[in-house]
Design a protein around this motif. Sequence first.
Motif, PDB file in Angstrom:
ATOM      1  N   PHE A   1      -9.318  -7.142   3.265  1.00 17.59           N
ATOM      2  CA  PHE A   1      -8.019  -6.704   2.774  1.00 17.59           C
ATOM      3  C   PHE A   1      -7.478  -7.580   1.643  1.00 17.59           C
ATOM      4  CE2 PHE A   1      -7.357  -4.712   7.169  1.00 17.59           C
ATOM      5  CZ  PHE A   1      -7.745  -3.465   6.697  1.00 17.59           C
TER       6      PHE A   1
ATOM      7  N   VAL B   1       0.834  -1.197   0.000  1.00 11.61           N
ATOM      8  CA  VAL B   1       0.000   0.000   0.000  1.00 11.61           C
ATOM      9  C   VAL B   1       0.875   1.256   0.000  1.00 11.61           C
ATOM     10  CG1 VAL B   1      -1.625   1.368   1.372  1.00 11.61           C
ATOM     11  CG2 VAL B   1      -2.033  -1.063   1.037  1.00 11.61           C
TER      12      VAL B   1
ATOM     13  N   SER C   1      -7.630   0.005   9.943  1.00 10.63           N
ATOM     14  CA  SER C   1      -7.947  -1.167  10.776  1.00 10.63           C
ATOM     15  C   SER C   1      -8.626  -0.755  12.073  1.00 10.63           C
ATOM     16  CB  SER C   1      -6.676  -1.959  11.087  1.00 10.63           C
ATOM     17  OG  SER C   1      -6.108  -2.474   9.910  1.00 10.63           O
TER      18      SER C   1
ATOM     19  N   MET D   1      -2.838   1.918   6.845  1.00  8.55           N
ATOM     20  CA  MET D   1      -3.571   0.665   7.071  1.00  8.55           C
ATOM     21  C   MET D   1      -3.900   0.443   8.542  1.00  8.55           C
ATOM     22  SD  MET D   1      -4.127  -0.265   4.113  1.00  8.55           S
ATOM     23  CE  MET D   1      -5.044  -1.713   4.598  1.00  8.55           C
TER      24      MET D   1
END
Length: 338
Positions: free
Chosen positions: A287, A253, A273, A269
């Motif tokens: 994901f 990412v 999350s 991320m």
Amino acid sequence: MIAVLKQKKIAALAILFALAFPLLIPNNYYLHMMTLSFIWMIAVYGLNLLAGYTGYLSLAHAGFFAIGAYTLAILTVKAGLNFWLAFFLSCVISSFIGFLVGLVALRTKEHFFAIYTLCVGYIIYLVIDKWDNLTGGVRGFIGIPSPANIGPISFQTPVSQYYLVLFFLLLVVFVMYRIVYSLTGRTYIAIRNSEELALTIGISTMKDKLVSFVLSIFFTSLAGALYASFIRFLGPDIGYISVMFDLLIFLLVGGIGTMSGPVVGTLLMTSISQQLQFLQDYRMLIFGPILTLLVIFYPRGVVGGVIHWKTKRTENNRDSRVGKISSHSSNEKQVKEG
């Protein structure tokens, strides 16, 4: 030159923000999450050195993260060693095991290397899970001490632990920068681009790949040791495949093969999350497709995509200037001939 100065300014601002974060947001929850994010960043930098710059995707790094964590726990709790000595030895022991694994693993390439390291990572997880007498097995390992004092400096508070982890993160980033922008880093990139061509120009590819592999494991085990001292409880799940998946998605990412990709990807991320905690049981289902689409349509990641966009814009501006100059020269020539 201007681009380099801009990058240095951005890096300086990011460091200043990280240093001021506990003062700007005096909330223990956010401090805990940021400290944990820094630990994951260190592990992702280790993976990035090998996968991003040398071109070998290791799927065993979660296992080596667990080895670093459990080695620190065993040396401090069961062997009774001084914390900082145990901390250093945990990284050295993990790197030595990585050296032995690399001697065999690096004789394979591409997907064979990935499959081999995936098996190694799973074996590490099984050893931790089943060796009850040493690791505590499924019960976990408790009683891990927090970092010992260094003179008058204590690491018993969340803020002090935050700054300790930040120090190691900045140290890892500095070492990574020195490696990447050196002859060694260019050698790794040459191996990534074409190992056969690197061999023909006299590069000892096996030696350089092994050094890169061991260094990447050293960084990852360093993150594991910091994790153990910060959380102070370990379970075998920290060496499971899902952790490897997290490290990989953080890297992809953010941008594989970039200096700031691990920071951007991990922060992005982990933030997502936390916002989607109510879907924690389905995170792999969420994901997984995101990672697949990212690899297909946006393989450079966030940072890599921005770099590519800036490069294209610079090239377009240069081409347009060249076109205008050519057109102007052509008009002048026509006027003179007329």
